[in-house]
Design an enzyme around this catalytic site. Structure first.
Site, PDB file in Angstrom:
ATOM      1  N   TYR A  23       0.849  -1.191   0.000  1.00  0.00           N
ATOM      2  CA  TYR A  23       0.000   0.000   0.000  1.00  0.00           C
ATOM      3  C   TYR A  23       0.890   1.248   0.000  1.00  0.00           C
ATOM      4  CZ  TYR A  23      -3.923  -3.063   1.354  1.00  0.00           C
ATOM      5  OH  TYR A  23      -4.873  -4.056   1.406  1.00  0.00           O
ATOM      6  N   SER A  24       0.796   1.990  -1.078  1.00  0.00           N
ATOM      7  CA  SER A  24       1.657   3.167  -1.281  1.00  0.00           C
ATOM      8  C   SER A  24       3.122   2.823  -1.042  1.00  0.00           C
ATOM      9  CB  SER A  24       1.227   4.335  -0.375  1.00  0.00           C
ATOM     10  OG  SER A  24       0.001   4.871  -0.799  1.00  0.00           O
TER      11      SER A  24
END
Length: 326
Positions: A61-62
């Protein structure tokens, strides 16, 4: 807030889990609608104030930013022993060889990278994000067992795979006396119910905690069909899940709206109440980019749908193509 045992374990988790895919850097990875740290922290704090003790993130995630944001917030706002933190491994973290997957090399490197970003000594649940078709499941399960025995994770879980694959992983662990999966994070909501065919019965039989992702179908179950948002316009992952069945799904959302109006509650409460009444769902994972998006799911904990309401909501459903994994 209600707290329940996490499947066949003694660990207590809140009936709602805060998913942290929404927190990160909109200039990294896929999600241009992700919140930066200054906007993420108040939501994490609010979730804690509401009694949420279960937080789900992932290394991908990111590209790690979500883990960093969550770790700093929990360090400031909570006691480590009182929260349950899950993160995941599988996605591509760098170019070149060994940048993704579930090899022993990747797992051993990525658990250390995740713990460093979270600034924690251990995670409570370490989850394989997808099935790795290029690594023997025996290699993956032994590596995960070693992660648990090293004290870097308390439990292991899985996400988004075929039921026969999950059963194979459970069998390999049992055969070799390795740590067993205790949870399944699958794609399950009112407009995507394919998991009811095999995965949900398997999890009931094996006493596996089910923690569905996309419980509100990326917002499609909570707003007017014609309404749009930045996420609806830019979330290509959600588009791939739901756009092809929009005409079929609309009928279900119309009935959802009708039941909500008859009850005098927002649609989100009906959608979440439906999911919370499905065995063996333990803690649906909700995402939030606004404070208000935490309240509806919490209110659903006090709402019990009747058998007739559930049948009415489910009747228009037609089989969908499998989406969310390959």
């Amino acid at each position: 807030m209600e707290y329940v045992k996490f499947g066949n374990t003694g660990m207590d988790v809140s009936r709602i889990c805060l998913g942290c895919m929404s927190f990160g850097d909109p200039d990294k990875w896929l999600h241009k609608w992700a919140l930066k740290e200054e906007d993420s922290r108040p939501i994490i704090k609010k979730a804690l104030d509401l009694g949420v003790n279960f937080f789900d993130t992932a290394n991908v995630y990111s590209l790690g930013t979500s883990e960093e944001i969550l770790g700093r917030a929990l360090k400031d706002y909570a006691k480590r022993e009182e929260v349950v933190v899950a993160t995941k491994v599988h996605g591509k973290m760098h170019d070149g060889p060994n940048g993704a997957g579930l090899s022993r090399k990747s797992i051993m490197a990525e658990i250390d990278n995740s713990l460093k970003r979270l600034d924690m000594d251990y995670v409570d649940v370490y989850i394989i994000h997808r099935w790795d078709y290029n690594t023997p499941i025996e290699e993956t399960m032994e590596a995960l067992h070693d992660v648990v025995k090293s004290g870097k994770a308390r439990y292991i879980g899985a996400s988004a795979m075929h039921a026969f694959q999950f059963q194979k992983a459970l069998h390999v662990a049992e055969k070799n006396n390795w740590t067993r999966f205790v949870s399944m994070q699958n794609h399950y909501n009112m407009i995507y119910r394919e998991e009811e065919r095999e995965m949900m019965p398997l999890c009931r039989e094996e006493k596996i905690a089910v923690t569905p992702y996309s419980p509100l179908a990326s917002g499609r179950l909570t707003r007017d069909w014609s309404e749009t948002t930045k996420r609806l316009e830019t979330d290509k992952v959600a588009m791939s899940k739901y756009d092809s069945t929009a005409d079929q799904d609309r009928r279900i959302v119309e009935r959802l709206t009708e039941v909500a109006e008859n009850r005098g509650v927002p649609r989100v409460e009906i959608a979440m109440a439906w999911l919370l009444q499905k065995d063996p769902v333990v803690s649906p994972i909700i995402g939030a980019t606004k404070m208000s998006q935490l309240e509806g799911p919490m209110n659903a904990l006090n709402l019990q749908l009747t058998t007739d309401e559930i049948a009415y909501l489910e009747e228009p459903y037609v089989p969908h193509s499998i989406v969310g994994f390959s």
